[in-house]
Design a protein around this motif. Structure first.
Motif, PDB file in Angstrom:
ATOM      1  N   ARG A   1       0.825  -1.211   0.000  1.00  0.00           N
ATOM      2  CA  ARG A   1       0.000   0.000   0.000  1.00  0.00           C
ATOM      3  C   ARG A   1       0.855   1.254   0.000  1.00  0.00           C
ATOM      4  O   ARG A   1       0.548   2.232  -0.687  1.00  0.00           O
ATOM      5  CB  ARG A   1      -0.950  -0.019   1.198  1.00  0.00           C
ATOM      6  N   ARG A   2       1.928   1.247   0.766  1.00  0.00           N
ATOM      7  CA  ARG A   2       2.817   2.405   0.794  1.00  0.00           C
ATOM      8  C   ARG A   2       3.530   2.596  -0.536  1.00  0.00           C
ATOM      9  O   ARG A   2       3.966   3.704  -0.870  1.00  0.00           O
ATOM     10  CB  ARG A   2       3.833   2.263   1.931  1.00  0.00           C
ATOM     11  N   ALA A   3       3.648   1.513  -1.304  1.00  0.00           N
ATOM     12  CA  ALA A   3       4.262   1.589  -2.630  1.00  0.00           C
ATOM     13  C   ALA A   3       3.238   1.928  -3.712  1.00  0.00           C
ATOM     14  O   ALA A   3       3.553   1.883  -4.902  1.00  0.00           O
ATOM     15  CB  ALA A   3       4.948   0.267  -2.969  1.00  0.00           C
ATOM     16  N   GLY A   4       2.006   2.247  -3.291  1.00  0.00           N
ATOM     17  CA  GLY A   4       1.000   2.677  -4.245  1.00  0.00           C
ATOM     18  C   GLY A   4       0.167   1.577  -4.855  1.00  0.00           C
ATOM     19  O   GLY A   4      -0.523   1.798  -5.852  1.00  0.00           O
ATOM     20  N   ILE A   5       0.211   0.388  -4.255  1.00  0.00           N
ATOM     21  CA  ILE A   5      -0.517  -0.751  -4.815  1.00  0.00           C
ATOM     22  C   ILE A   5      -1.632  -1.172  -3.863  1.00  0.00           C
ATOM     23  O   ILE A   5      -1.380  -1.528  -2.710  1.00  0.00           O
ATOM     24  CB  ILE A   5       0.432  -1.932  -5.075  1.00  0.00           C
ATOM     25  N   ASP A   6      -2.853  -1.137  -4.340  1.00  0.00           N
ATOM     26  CA  ASP A   6      -3.989  -1.592  -3.546  1.00  0.00           C
ATOM     27  C   ASP A   6      -4.175  -3.093  -3.767  1.00  0.00           C
ATOM     28  O   ASP A   6      -4.601  -3.517  -4.840  1.00  0.00           O
ATOM     29  CB  ASP A   6      -5.261  -0.846  -3.950  1.00  0.00           C
ATOM     30  N   ALA A   7      -3.835  -3.873  -2.767  1.00  0.00           N
ATOM     31  CA  ALA A   7      -3.959  -5.324  -2.858  1.00  0.00           C
ATOM     32  C   ALA A   7      -5.039  -5.822  -1.910  1.00  0.00           C
ATOM     33  O   ALA A   7      -5.283  -5.220  -0.860  1.00  0.00           O
ATOM     34  CB  ALA A   7      -2.626  -5.995  -2.522  1.00  0.00           C
ATOM     35  N   GLU A   8      -5.666  -6.894  -2.295  1.00  0.00           N
ATOM     36  CA  GLU A   8      -6.601  -7.562  -1.399  1.00  0.00           C
ATOM     37  C   GLU A   8      -5.918  -8.810  -0.855  1.00  0.00           C
ATOM     38  O   GLU A   8      -4.978  -9.339  -1.458  1.00  0.00           O
ATOM     39  CB  GLU A   8      -7.887  -7.929  -2.131  1.00  0.00           C
ATOM     40  N   VAL A   9      -6.387  -9.266   0.275  1.00  0.00           N
ATOM     41  CA  VAL A   9      -5.765 -10.420   0.934  1.00  0.00           C
ATOM     42  C   VAL A   9      -6.661 -11.644   0.806  1.00  0.00           C
ATOM     43  O   VAL A   9      -7.851 -11.593   1.096  1.00  0.00           O
ATOM     44  CB  VAL A   9      -5.511 -10.122   2.421  1.00  0.00           C
ATOM     45  N   ILE A  10      -6.055 -12.738   0.345  1.00  0.00           N
ATOM     46  CA  ILE A  10      -6.703 -14.048   0.382  1.00  0.00           C
ATOM     47  C   ILE A  10      -5.702 -15.003   1.034  1.00  0.00           C
ATOM     48  O   ILE A  10      -4.646 -15.286   0.465  1.00  0.00           O
ATOM     49  CB  ILE A  10      -7.082 -14.567  -1.022  1.00  0.00           C
ATOM     50  N   VAL A  11      -6.019 -15.450   2.224  1.00  0.00           N
ATOM     51  CA  VAL A  11      -5.098 -16.327   2.951  1.00  0.00           C
ATOM     52  C   VAL A  11      -5.129 -17.723   2.336  1.00  0.00           C
ATOM     53  O   VAL A  11      -6.198 -18.272   2.066  1.00  0.00           O
ATOM     54  CB  VAL A  11      -5.478 -16.379   4.441  1.00  0.00           C
ATOM     55  N   SER A  12      -3.966 -18.294   2.136  1.00  0.00           N
ATOM     56  CA  SER A  12      -3.853 -19.557   1.403  1.00  0.00           C
ATOM     57  C   SER A  12      -4.329 -20.769   2.177  1.00  0.00           C
ATOM     58  O   SER A  12      -4.812 -21.742   1.596  1.00  0.00           O
ATOM     59  CB  SER A  12      -2.397 -19.781   0.991  1.00  0.00           C
ATOM     60  N   GLY A  13      -4.155 -20.755   3.492  1.00  0.00           N
ATOM     61  CA  GLY A  13      -4.500 -21.921   4.297  1.00  0.00           C
ATOM     62  C   GLY A  13      -3.446 -23.008   4.281  1.00  0.00           C
ATOM     63  O   GLY A  13      -3.669 -24.114   4.798  1.00  0.00           O
ATOM     64  N   VAL A  14      -2.281 -22.725   3.710  1.00  0.00           N
ATOM     65  CA  VAL A  14      -1.192 -23.714   3.670  1.00  0.00           C
ATOM     66  C   VAL A  14      -0.683 -23.982   5.089  1.00  0.00           C
ATOM     67  O   VAL A  14      -0.463 -23.050   5.876  1.00  0.00           O
ATOM     68  CB  VAL A  14      -0.036 -23.207   2.776  1.00  0.00           C
TER      69      VAL A  14
END
Length: 204
Positions: free
Chosen positions: A17-30
């Motif tokens: 986010r600080r680098a200007g990228i809006d990411a969403e989180v999907i936890v893998s469950g690994v």
């Protein structure tokens, strides 16, 4: 391009986010504890690969290209991998061994671009030398009592309460936080993704 972080780490999300990228989180469950690889750097890459693949393979079909980023970090100290301490006692033991010395923080990165039902991917490990302050027992006990060391690889942070206890690093700072931006940019370039295209666009 939709960006998905296959990690539950709030620190990694904040780096993006600080680098200007809006990411969403999907936890893998690994199940990280079920994976055994002797070499610490290779272990981080294996886990990053598994996390990214688990999320990418579960994505529903979409007309929009999706970038999935998987990461895993471990501190190599005295040739052994130091993940998240199991409990406060272990965190104290880690710090008593590390104080006044140095370790290597490895972060495995796996980037997968899912487009037109096809996947293309690349991966690599970033390694940063971390030098630790010579803490006394009272400082170690106080730091562990905050609970922070129990949730992070190597029982320390460089961007949180543990920052004053890191006297220097050799390599990428963001890698110690959990995600190397320069390495990720290189990986994406090889996959045909130009970094500036990922920056969030101003409203309006």
């Amino acid at each position: 391009m939709r960006v998905v972080l296959a990690s539950a780490s709030p620190a990694r999300l904040e780096v993006l986010r600080r680098a200007g990228i809006d990411a969403e989180v999907i936890v893998s469950g690994v199940d990280e504890d079920a994976v055994e690889v002797a070499d610490p750097a290779a272990l981080t890459l294996t886990l990053a690969r598994m996390k990214a693949a688990a999320v990418a393979d579960a994505l529903p079909a979409s007309d929009e290209p999706v970038l999935v980023i998987g990461c895993d970090s471990l501190l190599e100290f005295d040739g052994r991998a130091q993940g998240k301490p199991a409990d406060a006692e272990r965190a104290v033991a880690c710090w008593r061994a590390m104080r006044g010395r140095s370790g290597v923080l490895h972060t495995g990165h796996r980037a997968i671009v899912v487009e037109d039902r096809e996947q293309r991917a690349d991966e690599a490990v970033a390694s940063t030398v971390v030098h630790f302050a010579d803490l006394d027992d009272a400082e170690i006990d106080a730091y562990v009592a905050t609970g922070e060391p129990l949730w992070v690889a190597g029982a320390f942070t460089v961007d949180g309460l543990g920052g004053p206890f890191v006297t220097g690093i050799e390599g990428d700072y963001h890698n110690v936080v959990g995600l190397s931006l320069p390495l990720l940019r290189t990986l994406l370039g090889g996959l045909g993704v130009d970094w500036p295209t990922l920056w969030r666009r101003p409203a309006g």
